[in-house]
Enzyme design. Sequence first.
Site, PDB file in Angstrom:
ATOM      1  N   GLU A  45       1.139  -1.199   0.412  1.00  0.00           N
ATOM      2  CA  GLU A  45       0.082  -0.078   0.228  1.00  0.00           C
ATOM      3  C   GLU A  45       0.353   1.406   0.261  1.00  0.00           C
ATOM      4  O   GLU A  45       0.703   2.002  -0.588  1.00  0.00           O
ATOM      5  CB  GLU A  45      -0.811  -0.037   0.551  1.00  0.00           C
ATOM      6  CG  GLU A  45      -2.221  -0.888   1.056  1.00  0.00           C
ATOM      7  CD  GLU A  45      -1.136  -2.645   1.913  1.00  0.00           C
ATOM      8  OE1 GLU A  45      -0.107  -2.607   2.028  1.00  0.00           O
ATOM      9  OE2 GLU A  45      -2.422  -3.110   2.328  1.00  0.00           O
ATOM     10  N   PRO A  92      11.570 -14.910  -1.269  1.00  0.00           N
ATOM     11  CA  PRO A  92      10.946 -15.192  -0.657  1.00  0.00           C
ATOM     12  C   PRO A  92      10.118 -13.851   0.366  1.00  0.00           C
ATOM     13  O   PRO A  92      10.811 -12.469   0.253  1.00  0.00           O
ATOM     14  CB  PRO A  92      11.897 -15.382   0.856  1.00  0.00           C
ATOM     15  CG  PRO A  92      13.403 -15.208   0.966  1.00  0.00           C
ATOM     16  CD  PRO A  92      13.185 -14.860  -0.929  1.00  0.00           C
ATOM     17  N   ARG A  93       8.472 -13.171   0.398  1.00  0.00           N
ATOM     18  CA  ARG A  93       8.031 -12.447   0.615  1.00  0.00           C
ATOM     19  C   ARG A  93       8.713 -11.913   2.194  1.00  0.00           C
ATOM     20  O   ARG A  93       8.479 -11.067   2.300  1.00  0.00           O
ATOM     21  CB  ARG A  93       6.774 -13.134   1.148  1.00  0.00           C
ATOM     22  CG  ARG A  93       5.848 -11.731   1.835  1.00  0.00           C
ATOM     23  CD  ARG A  93       5.562 -10.501   0.596  1.00  0.00           C
ATOM     24  NE  ARG A  93       4.813  -9.359   0.833  1.00  0.00           N
ATOM     25  CZ  ARG A  93       5.292  -8.569   1.391  1.00  0.00           C
ATOM     26  NH1 ARG A  93       6.705  -8.317   2.522  1.00  0.00           N
ATOM     27  NH2 ARG A  93       4.237  -7.745   1.830  1.00  0.00           N
ATOM     28  N   GLY A 143      14.334  -4.995  -0.370  1.00  0.00           N
ATOM     29  CA  GLY A 143      14.289  -3.837  -0.940  1.00  0.00           C
ATOM     30  C   GLY A 143      14.706  -4.020  -2.551  1.00  0.00           C
ATOM     31  O   GLY A 143      15.457  -3.071  -2.660  1.00  0.00           O
ATOM     32  N   PRO A 189       1.428  -8.094  -9.081  1.00  0.00           N
ATOM     33  CA  PRO A 189       2.265  -8.603 -10.767  1.00  0.00           C
ATOM     34  C   PRO A 189       2.499  -7.208 -11.460  1.00  0.00           C
ATOM     35  O   PRO A 189       2.782  -7.378 -12.562  1.00  0.00           O
ATOM     36  CB  PRO A 189       1.245  -9.645 -11.317  1.00  0.00           C
ATOM     37  CG  PRO A 189      -0.536  -9.494 -11.268  1.00  0.00           C
ATOM     38  CD  PRO A 189      -0.490  -8.483  -9.657  1.00  0.00           C
TER      39      PRO A 189
END
Length: 426
Positions: free
Chosen positions: A61, A264-265, A306, A332
């Site tokens: 966001e 990975p997230r 980052g 995406p």
Amino acid sequence: MIEGLYRLVTTLGGPLIQLYLAQRRRGGKEDAQRFGERFGRPGQPRPSGPLVWLHAASVGESLSVLPLVERLRRRGLGVLLTTGTVTSARMVAGRLPEGAVHQYLPVDRLAYVTAFLDHWQPDLVLWTESDFWPNLLFEARRRGIALVLIQGRISPRSFARWRRLPQLIGRMLAGFDLCLAQSDADAERLRCLGGRDVRCLGNLKYTVPPLPVDPQEQERLTAAIGARPTWLAASTHPGEEEIVAEAHCRLAPHFPGLLTLIVPRHSARGPDIARKLAAQGLSVAIRSAGETPRAGTAIHVGDTMGELGLFYRLAGIVLMGKSLTVGGGQNPFEPARLGCAVLFGPRMENFAEMSAHMIACGAAIEVNDLDSLTATLGDLLSDPARLTRMQHAAATWADSEAEVLDSVETALAPLLALAEARHARP
């Protein structure tokens, strides 16, 4: 009645809230140096003049609203951006324009909310997506501050839950002067729950500039990889790395030198992912340890913060995580903006409209399981012309969607003008 009950519970629950936050702080989930901001204590002085408070819950966001922050600053408006996570604070730290301030959102207890609003005194509140906090919204409205919901999103699951609390959600949504929904489906759900002046102008995630990259590091890794066929699994969640690794094992005999990148997230999972894949006999390099993929490296785990912009540029094909074993999906648009062919699983609920548009214009392909992922990757890696067409379609689609910001700024113009007039000198 339910509003009063919520306020009573959060007021009486002060000691429990403080204990909970202290536990999060010990676990590294709260910013120890700026811990007071969670209790409404300001970390910086209020900028002079009109101030727009923009709240974005987390990383996705906050990145999506940065172009809007730039526009507001160009108008000479002060901007206060609040987020709720340490990760999001680090992400925006070097990206906010001069004159914009970041603070952590105070916990939704009236004493903290009051202290926060007393100090910052915003002239306009822009609230993103669906991170609704009753005390914050009700108190801002009670003070006569204009409220706008931007990037409004109500998932089918959230819609079902909120319908059990119609009075609470109805009162919160009715407090917004304007509701700007991400999609037509979100707009309809917002209307059903009590939103007024609901419009769908598009998704601000389409306006995000390409993710940044360190050019020297890109050049170094590009040289290290050379001409090897390379693909990326981005923002993966538990269970997805195993699928990715198995797809690599199936494809490697047919594509010599194949390199699979995994980001990975949650970067803290990197070492554990590397250990599990190494135990399967795969040669793994891990970025947080300073390792560079070598000729024999099968999988490179990018477990740093980052650097997705770097990994998108290294791989021409990207599989978006949180779409195979976990539902919801990840954005995406970011890889498409950098001209990557995009793949994702069937569970893209949070980006349903976006993913449908990408499939329709040839920018993305949905893969349902390990077999279809392997087959699709094999087709793209063995057909460079098809891969190039798909990459071009992705970049073209992303460029064509970048006009949303103008529409949003036009919709906000009357309220921005009121904020400016409130501080105008005679």
